[in-house]
Design a protein around this motif. Structure first.
Motif, PDB file in Angstrom:
ATOM      1  N   ALA A 142      -0.939   6.983 -19.905  1.00 27.48           N
ATOM      2  CA  ALA A 142      -0.110   5.814 -19.581  1.00 27.48           C
ATOM      3  C   ALA A 142       0.115   5.745 -18.076  1.00 27.48           C
ATOM      4  N   ALA A 143       0.350   6.896 -17.451  1.00 28.49           N
ATOM      5  CA  ALA A 143       0.541   6.937 -16.002  1.00 28.49           C
ATOM      6  C   ALA A 143      -0.743   6.488 -15.294  1.00 28.49           C
ATOM      7  N   SER A 144      -1.865   7.000 -15.732  1.00 26.99           N
ATOM      8  CA  SER A 144      -3.152   6.630 -15.126  1.00 26.99           C
ATOM      9  C   SER A 144      -3.428   5.140 -15.292  1.00 26.99           C
ATOM     10  N   ARG A 145      -3.107   4.619 -16.470  1.00 27.70           N
ATOM     11  CA  ARG A 145      -3.332   3.193 -16.735  1.00 27.70           C
ATOM     12  C   ARG A 145      -2.500   2.327 -15.809  1.00 27.70           C
ATOM     13  N   LYS A 146      -1.218   2.697 -15.631  1.00 26.26           N
ATOM     14  CA  LYS A 146      -0.344   1.916 -14.765  1.00 26.26           C
ATOM     15  C   LYS A 146      -0.825   1.958 -13.318  1.00 26.26           C
ATOM     16  N   VAL A 147      -1.215   3.143 -12.840  1.00 21.52           N
ATOM     17  CA  VAL A 147      -1.711   3.285 -11.469  1.00 21.52           C
ATOM     18  C   VAL A 147      -2.973   2.450 -11.285  1.00 21.52           C
ATOM     19  N   SER A 148      -3.857   2.499 -12.271  1.00 23.99           N
ATOM     20  CA  SER A 148      -5.105   1.752 -12.190  1.00 23.99           C
ATOM     21  C   SER A 148      -4.850   0.249 -12.098  1.00 23.99           C
ATOM     22  N   LYS A 185       0.833  -1.211   0.000  1.00 17.60           N
ATOM     23  CA  LYS A 185       0.000   0.000   0.000  1.00 17.60           C
ATOM     24  C   LYS A 185       0.862   1.252   0.000  1.00 17.60           C
ATOM     25  N   SER A 186       1.895   1.249   0.844  1.00 18.33           N
ATOM     26  CA  SER A 186       2.762   2.433   0.898  1.00 18.33           C
ATOM     27  C   SER A 186       3.538   2.603  -0.410  1.00 18.33           C
ATOM     28  N   LEU A 187       3.958   1.482  -1.012  1.00 16.33           N
ATOM     29  CA  LEU A 187       4.663   1.551  -2.291  1.00 16.33           C
ATOM     30  C   LEU A 187       3.737   2.014  -3.410  1.00 16.33           C
ATOM     31  N   LEU A 188       2.460   1.638  -3.344  1.00 18.16           N
ATOM     32  CA  LEU A 188       1.513   2.084  -4.363  1.00 18.16           C
ATOM     33  C   LEU A 188       1.367   3.601  -4.326  1.00 18.16           C
ATOM     34  N   ARG A 189       1.274   4.169  -3.125  1.00 23.36           N
ATOM     35  CA  ARG A 189       1.189   5.628  -3.006  1.00 23.36           C
ATOM     36  C   ARG A 189       2.421   6.287  -3.607  1.00 23.36           C
ATOM     37  N   LEU A 190       3.583   5.707  -3.330  1.00 20.51           N
ATOM     38  CA  LEU A 190       4.837   6.257  -3.838  1.00 20.51           C
ATOM     39  C   LEU A 190       4.923   6.143  -5.361  1.00 20.51           C
ATOM     40  N   VAL A 191       4.552   4.974  -5.887  1.00 21.80           N
ATOM     41  CA  VAL A 191       4.584   4.755  -7.340  1.00 21.80           C
ATOM     42  C   VAL A 191       3.611   5.702  -8.030  1.00 21.80           C
TER      43      VAL A 191
END
Length: 87
Positions: free
Chosen positions: A71-77, A48-54
């Protein structure tokens, strides 16, 4: 090789920007790999903490023009979906 002074300068600028973009992309890939490893090992809190950072790094790279905004939104999603499925 360019002969015009402004073209020589552009070459230098492009080399600097390319190096910066390469560093940014490499850093993002490293954090995504760490996120995947945390998820596979079952360490949800770390993931979870790494997801926020990524997410922060990806949106920053998109704002700077290193990668496309979509592309950024797709990766985060996709990363968020993987985390939610693991939970």
């Amino acid at each position: 090789m360019a002969n015009i002074k402004s073209a020589k300068k552009r070459i230098k600028v492009i080399e600097k920007r390319t190096a910066i973009n390469r560093r940014r992309k490499s850093e993002i890939k490293t954090y995504i790999r760490k996120f995947n490893e945390a998820l596979e090992s079952g360490n949800i809190e770390e993931a979870k903490s790494l997801l926020r950072l990524v997410e922060k790094k990806l949106y920053r790279a998109a704002a700077k023009g290193t990668i496309h905004k979509n592309a950024a939104s797709r990766k985060v999603s996709r990363l968020a979906r993987r985390l939610n499925e693991a939970v």
